[in-house]
Structures are given as C-alpha cells and as structure tokens.
Scaffold this motif. Structure first.
Motif, short mmCIF file in Angstrom:
data_model
loop_
_atom_site.label_atom_id
_atom_site.label_comp_id
_atom_site.label_asym_id
_atom_site.label_seq_id
_atom_site.Cartn_x
_atom_site.Cartn_y
_atom_site.Cartn_z
N LYS A 278 0.82 -1.21 0.00
CA LYS A 278 0.00 0.00 0.00
C LYS A 278 0.86 1.26 0.00
CE LYS A 278 -3.92 1.70 2.66
NZ LYS A 278 -4.78 1.41 3.81
N PRO A 279 0.79 2.06 -1.08
CA PRO A 279 1.57 3.30 -1.10
C PRO A 279 0.97 4.37 -0.18
CG PRO A 279 0.41 2.95 -3.18
CD PRO A 279 -0.04 1.89 -2.25
N HIS A 280 1.68 5.49 -0.06
CA HIS A 280 1.18 6.54 0.83
C HIS A 280 0.97 7.85 0.08
CE1 HIS A 280 1.49 4.27 4.50
NE2 HIS A 280 2.63 3.77 4.03
N GLY A 281 0.19 8.72 0.70
CA GLY A 281 0.03 10.08 0.19
C GLY A 281 -0.59 10.14 -1.19
N LEU A 282 -0.04 11.06 -1.99
CA LEU A 282 -0.63 11.33 -3.30
C LEU A 282 -0.53 10.12 -4.23
CD1 LEU A 282 -1.98 13.60 -4.90
CD2 LEU A 282 0.27 14.17 -5.83
N THR A 283 0.57 9.39 -4.14
CA THR A 283 0.70 8.20 -5.01
C THR A 283 -0.42 7.22 -4.74
OG1 THR A 283 2.38 7.59 -3.43
CG2 THR A 283 3.13 8.04 -5.67
N TYR A 284 -0.82 7.11 -3.46
CA TYR A 284 -1.91 6.21 -3.09
C TYR A 284 -3.20 6.64 -3.77
CZ TYR A 284 -5.24 3.73 -0.08
OH TYR A 284 -6.25 2.94 0.38
N VAL A 285 -3.51 7.93 -3.68
CA VAL A 285 -4.73 8.46 -4.29
C VAL A 285 -4.73 8.20 -5.78
CG1 VAL A 285 -6.10 10.53 -4.71
CG2 VAL A 285 -4.98 10.22 -2.50
N LEU A 286 -3.61 8.50 -6.44
CA LEU A 286 -3.53 8.32 -7.89
C LEU A 286 -3.64 6.85 -8.26
CD1 LEU A 286 -0.77 10.88 -8.90
CD2 LEU A 286 -3.23 10.98 -9.34
N ASP A 287 -3.03 6.00 -7.41
CA ASP A 287 -3.06 4.57 -7.68
C ASP A 287 -4.49 4.04 -7.59
OD1 ASP A 287 -1.68 2.25 -8.31
OD2 ASP A 287 -1.76 1.55 -6.23
N VAL A 288 -5.22 4.47 -6.54
CA VAL A 288 -6.61 4.04 -6.38
C VAL A 288 -7.43 4.55 -7.57
CG1 VAL A 288 -8.69 4.32 -5.00
CG2 VAL A 288 -6.54 3.84 -3.87
N ALA A 289 -7.19 5.78 -7.97
CA ALA A 289 -7.94 6.35 -9.09
C ALA A 289 -7.72 5.51 -10.35
CB ALA A 289 -7.51 7.79 -9.33
N ARG A 290 -6.45 5.12 -10.59
CA ARG A 290 -6.14 4.30 -11.77
C ARG A 290 -6.89 2.97 -11.71
NH1 ARG A 290 -1.78 2.75 -14.86
NH2 ARG A 290 -1.13 1.17 -13.37
N HIS A 291 -6.97 2.39 -10.50
CA HIS A 291 -7.66 1.11 -10.36
C HIS A 291 -9.16 1.26 -10.47
CE1 HIS A 291 -3.79 -0.32 -8.86
NE2 HIS A 291 -4.24 -1.54 -9.07
N ALA A 292 -9.66 2.47 -10.18
CA ALA A 292 -11.12 2.65 -10.16
C ALA A 292 -11.68 2.91 -11.56
CB ALA A 292 -11.48 3.81 -9.24
N ILE A 293 -10.80 3.26 -12.53
CA ILE A 293 -11.31 3.68 -13.84
C ILE A 293 -12.20 2.62 -14.47
CG2 ILE A 293 -10.67 4.28 -16.21
CD1 ILE A 293 -8.20 5.64 -15.08
N LEU A 294 -11.67 1.39 -14.61
CA LEU A 294 -12.44 0.37 -15.31
C LEU A 294 -13.73 -0.03 -14.59
CD1 LEU A 294 -9.75 -1.93 -16.98
CD2 LEU A 294 -11.06 -0.05 -17.94
N PRO A 295 -13.68 -0.38 -13.28
CA PRO A 295 -14.95 -0.73 -12.64
C PRO A 295 -15.97 0.43 -12.68
CG PRO A 295 -13.14 -0.77 -11.04
CD PRO A 295 -12.54 -0.63 -12.38
N ALA A 296 -15.51 1.66 -12.46
CA ALA A 296 -16.44 2.78 -12.45
C ALA A 296 -17.05 2.98 -13.83
CB ALA A 296 -15.74 4.06 -11.98
N ALA A 297 -16.21 2.87 -14.88
CA ALA A 297 -16.72 3.05 -16.23
C ALA A 297 -17.75 1.97 -16.56
CB ALA A 297 -15.58 3.01 -17.24
N THR A 298 -17.44 0.73 -16.18
CA THR A 298 -18.38 -0.37 -16.45
C THR A 298 -19.73 -0.11 -15.81
OG1 THR A 298 -16.52 -1.91 -16.38
CG2 THR A 298 -18.72 -2.84 -16.18
N LEU A 299 -19.70 0.19 -14.52
CA LEU A 299 -20.95 0.38 -13.78
C LEU A 299 -21.69 1.63 -14.27
CD1 LEU A 299 -22.32 -1.25 -11.69
CD2 LEU A 299 -21.11 -0.02 -9.92
#
Lengths: 323, 281
Positions: free
Chosen positions: A172-193
C-alpha cells in the motif's frame, strides 16, 4: 413538507424492516438451514448442543427472530462463519470501497447522462438523437461481465495501460501516489458500472424534457422574451428533472446489484466482492449482513431522492399528491 | 379491418420490431431443436483451447469442450429459466396489479405500498442469498428469478388498470351489475394486455441477464449448460487477460447474451411504440 417527509421516513423504515424480516426467514426457512451448516456431524452431542445454545438455535423461531432484531438494534449482526470476525466489523472495512465506487459512478451517470438526454431532446429526430437512441437500446441490454471483459481485453491486455483488478498496487503506497493509484484502479470498474446505468437516465431525461418542452408555460416564457437558453434553464430543466431524479432513486437498487458483479470481476475490495466470496464459503451471516447493509444504503438513497423531488416539485411537498 | 390485423400489419412495417421478432424466433427454434441439431457437449477431448475452425465452429475451452455446442445447449437453459420466471411473475404480478389498480379501499393502497417497497429493494443481492441457500439447480434459479421479477409487472399492470377503470364502459359494466371478478377478467384484463405484453418481453430479457449473472457468480446449476457458466469458467481461468488470448471463449457467450437481450428489448420497444397513441397515425 413535514408531513411528506415523515411519510417518506416511515416508509423507509418499513422497507428496512421488511428486508430484515425477509433475510431472517429466507436464511432459516430453507432446506439447508444454518443449524446444519454450523454443526459438523462428527462433533459430539454435547458440543452440538452447546453450539445450538450459544447461537440461540435451540429456541423457537419467534424467539430467535426477536433476539435477532434485538441484536440488530445493538449493531450485532452475528459472527462470520469463515473468518470468525464480527460481521459488523467486516462490513465496516468493506463499506468505504463500495461507497467510493458508487459515488464515482453516480457523478459520472448524472454528469454525462443529463446533458446527453437534454441534447437528444433538443435535437429530436436528428442524427444526434438517433445515435443516442441506438446507444440507449444497447445500454439497457448490456451484460456487465461482457463490458468488463471488453475493457479488460482492450485496456489491460492489448494496451497494457490499466490494472486488471484490485484497488491499489501492494504494498500500500502513501500520500498522493496512493490516491492516484486508487484512481487508476477505479477507472475500469467505475466506467463499467456507469455505462450500464447511463441509458435509463438519458432516456428519462430525454422523454421528460420533450414532455415539458411541449407545455404551455414554456411557450409563454419564450413569448414574453426569454431566450431559449433561459427558458431551458429556468423553466424546462427544473420540471424535467423530476422524473429523472425519481428514476435515479429507483436505479440505485439495480446499481448496487451491478456493483456485486463488477466488484467481483475487478477484485474491488467492497461489499459486492465480499458477497461473492461469502457465496463460495456459504457464510450466511456475511450474506445476510451484506444484503442488509446494501438495503439500508438503497433506502437512504431513495429517501434523499424523495427529498429532492419534494424540493423540485411543490405539488408534492405541499399537497397530498403522490409523485 | 379488425384491430388485431391492423396491429399485425403495422408491426410488420416496424424494422426493429421485425428484427427483434426474427432474432427471438431463431433463438427459440435453436433452443427447441438443439437435441436434433447436435449432440450435447459431453466428455473431455484432447482439443484444448483451439480457435474457431471447421471442426469446432466457436473453438474449445480448457477442458476441450466445444463452445459452440455449449452455447446451443445453453440457449435451452436461458429459455427455460426466462419462461418459468415469466409464468411466475405473471401469476403474481397481474392479479396484484389488477386488484391494487381497481380497488378503491385500503387493500389497493396496501398492495401498492408493498409493490413500491419490493421495487426499491436491491433484487440481485436478494436473489444471490436465496439461490445460495436453496442450492444450485436450474429450477431453483428459475424460481428465485420468478419470485423477484413480479414487482415491475404489478406496477405496470396497476397503472394500466387505473387508467382503464376510469373508462365509461367499466362504469357501464358496474351499472349492469356485473361482479367484480367478471369486470376485472372480461373488461379490464383484456384491455391491458398491451402493457403487460411489453413488460413480459422485458422480464424475458432481464431474467436471462439475472440467470447469467447468478451462474457467473457460481450460483448456477453445474450440471446444466449455461452461458453464464461458460463465462464463469473463462473468467476463472483468466481467459480475458492471458497471453495468447482465447478470445472466442469469453466473447461468444457474451455476444449471445447481448443478442438475446437486445432482441427481446427491441421487440418490447416496437410493441410499446405501436400501442402508444402518440405514434398512431
């Protein structure tokens, strides 16, 4: 307004009560009841009796139901069969992830769906409207695994630009990298739904806008010199939004169902994925708790949309009229 | 010309309606004729993960099962599940809708409130719990889907009944002293068949989606061929992201599901357009 709100609140509570009762009796009235699942036939008779007593399974059904309700009011949802953790604790760990996903999807659905519906209504019968109509027909027919597979195939397999699953890259990364990392992972599921839920919003915005555009008061507004933009913003939009908001409220139940499949495919660590894992392990307390939490979220969302509709439509909040 | 002939003629002119009807007919025929057309995909072969070819039209999966055959036999499951679901939801939804739309007493109000509550519940998670507990058999899956598909039909039926029961011929029937049951069956029910029919096509489409989702989540019948089950195995074996990619494995069943659903939706939309007075010439 107060009477309207009280009525809606009462109905929300009733809905929650019904889902609680439904799950209780579904779980207990079925052929393979939790008693048999919990108790291993190789256990001694004393151990079996002790377990029965511990979980209150030796008491009559009505008493069990009363105890279940009492526990629920105290936030006690039982203990997970597989991890032996309290269900409430497990749910609290998973809930933020599902809420995050649903919030992104909601923002996308409203932010894209409403303008698209308005565009289709303004260009009625023209090319843009026809294209949007075809997309809507496809959209209401879409099957979530299919869409996810297409996305995974294109973006993760062919282009290799997006991750295939999970919510972040371990460790688990920290700080801004964590936020960006989660955002990158959220793109596909969010787009699908989002895509599976867009169609209905577009359709309802389009149709209700068309209905409102034909009203006398819109012509009056134009006749007294309001520009088309102003007529749209002030007179059309507010009234056209009433059916749309109602539909979004009803859609939440479907969206949550879609979240179960989407989270499963993308290994998103929310309530949906948890339900999927609980199916495999036949973990009934988790299934029951997960469903209850989803129902409560759906009911809450519905209550919020009811309030919005009441705010948009004075006939509802002032008179006895039903939406 | 009578009304029904007129309806059929106008329907034949609607392009998307005919397309939907033809698609539905092909799927139904393929499902019914599957035992005559081909053997069931039994046994494991040595042809593992082969692409589409003359011997295996849609390729094979990691167990050597022919995907084309699995899909053909899967159509039977989808049709069976959606037919049972439609029967159950018509059995529950139509009477409830009729009564709640026609009754002016607390009975109607209560039924209506109950339908509204069922409409808001998250249905797929509820189906998941019930299917998990009832055990995986294709009849159970069909029962579960049917048991939770009626609220929408009840709502549609209620709204249509409400509209019809304000008509003068219903008033006339009441004046003639006909019983409630007779009015509902002979006068109201016959006049709300349109919206009910439209909703049935929607239920057909939605129950295939529900069945495929449940099978995909592992709640399907392991002994029945189902499009969702093929997808589940493909996904479980990372077929979507593996290199080299057996795209036929996950693409073919997905496309079948979408085609089935699109055909039923097009059929429903076409009937709906024909029924709504706005589009009538």
């Amino acid at each position: 307004m107060r009477r309207y709100l009280l009525g809606r609140a009462a109905r929300s509570l009733l809905t929650i009560f019904i889902s609680v009762t439904l799950t209780f009796f579904i779980v207990r009235a079925m052929p393979s009841n939790p008693v048999e699942l919990l108790i291993n036939p190789y256990m001694s008779q004393e151990t079996q009796d002790m377990l029965m007593q511990k979980y209150g399974l030796d008491k009559p059904l009505a008493v069990q139901y009363a105890l279940f309700l009492k526990g629920l009011l105290q936030g006690d949802l039982g203990v997970s069969f597989s991890s032996r953790q309290p269900v409430a604790q497990v749910l609290l760990q998973k809930l933020p992830w599902t809420l995050l996903l649903i919030a992104i999807v909601m923002a996308l659905v409203l932010g894209i769906g409403i303008p698209t519906g308005l565009l289709a209504a303004r260009r009625r019968g023209k090319l843009a409207d026809q294209v949007i109509n075809v997309l809507v027909t496809l959209g209401i027919s879409i099957f979530i695994p299919f869409l996810s597979f297409m996305f995974l195939y294109i973006f993760s397999y062919l282009l290799k630009v997006l991750p295939t699953g999970g919510a972040y890259t371990p460790p688990k990364p920290h700080g801004l990298t964590y936020v960006l990392d989660v955002a990158r992972h959220a793109i596909l599921p969010a787009a699908t739904l989002a895509i599976t839920n867009l169609a209905n919003v577009v359709l309802y915005t389009r149709n209700s806008t068309l209905d409102v555009l034909g009203e006398d008061y819109v012509r009056t507004a134009r006749a007294k010199g309001a520009s088309p933009k102003r007529a749209m913003r002030v007179h059309v939009l507010r009234n056209a939004m009433i059916p749309t908001v109602t539909v979004v409220g009803l859609q939440v139940g479907v969206m949550v169902g879609g979240a179960v499949v989407t989270e499963t495919i993308f290994a998103w660590p929310g309530i949906g994925r948890m339900l999927f894992e609980a199916i495999g392990a036949l973990d009934y307390p988790i299934l029951q708790g997960g469903f209850l939490l989803l129902s409560v979220s759906v009911v809450t969302m519905n209550f919020i949309t009811d309030m919005l509709v009441g705010w948009l439509d004075p006939r509802i909040r002032l008179g006895g009229g039903r939406p | 010309m009578n009304q029904r002939e007129n309806f059929a003629r106008r329907f034949a002119r609607s392009k998307s309606g005919m397309l939907g009807l033809i698609g539905v007919a092909i799927i139904v025929l393929a499902g019914l004729a599957a035992p005559l057309l081909a053997r069931s995909p039994a046994g494991y072969s040595r042809d593992i993960l082969l692409g589409p070819s003359a011997a295996h039209l849609l390729g094979t999966d990691n167990l050597g099962l022919d995907i084309g055959l699995e899909i053909l036999w899967g159509a039977r499951t989808s049709l069976y599940v959606s037919a049972v679901a439609v029967l159950i939801s018509v059995g529950i939804g139509v009477p409830l809708g009729l009564v709640s739309g026609y009754s002016r007493s607390w009975v109607g109000e209560t039924l209506d409130a109950a339908v509204d509550i069922f409409l808001t519940l998250p249905i797929l998670p509820l189906m998941i719990i019930m299917a998990a507990i009832m055990g995986t058999s294709i009849t159970n899956v069909a029962l579960v889907i049917g048991l939770f598909s009626w609220p929408q039909l009840a709502k549609v039926c209620k709204n249509a009944t409400l509209k019809i029961s304000g008509m003068q011929y219903i008033e006339a029937a009441v004046c003639l002293g006909y019983s409630r049951g007779r009015i509902l069956l002979h006068h109201v029910l016959r006049n709300i068949t349109g919206p009910v029919l439209v909703n049935i096509t929607l239920i057909m489409a939605n129950s295939v989606l529900a069945e495929s989702s449940l099978s995909f989540l592992g709640l399907g019948d392991p002994t029945a061929w189902s499009w969702g089950t093929i997808l589940k195995r493909a996904w479980g074996n990372n077929a979507v992201i593996n290199n080299p990619n057996p795209w036929w494995w996950w693409l073919a069943p997905s496309v079948c599901i979408i085609v089935f659903v699109v055909c039923f939706n097009m059929l429903g939309t076409a009937i709906n357009d024909l029924l709504s007075p706005k589009t009538q010439a």
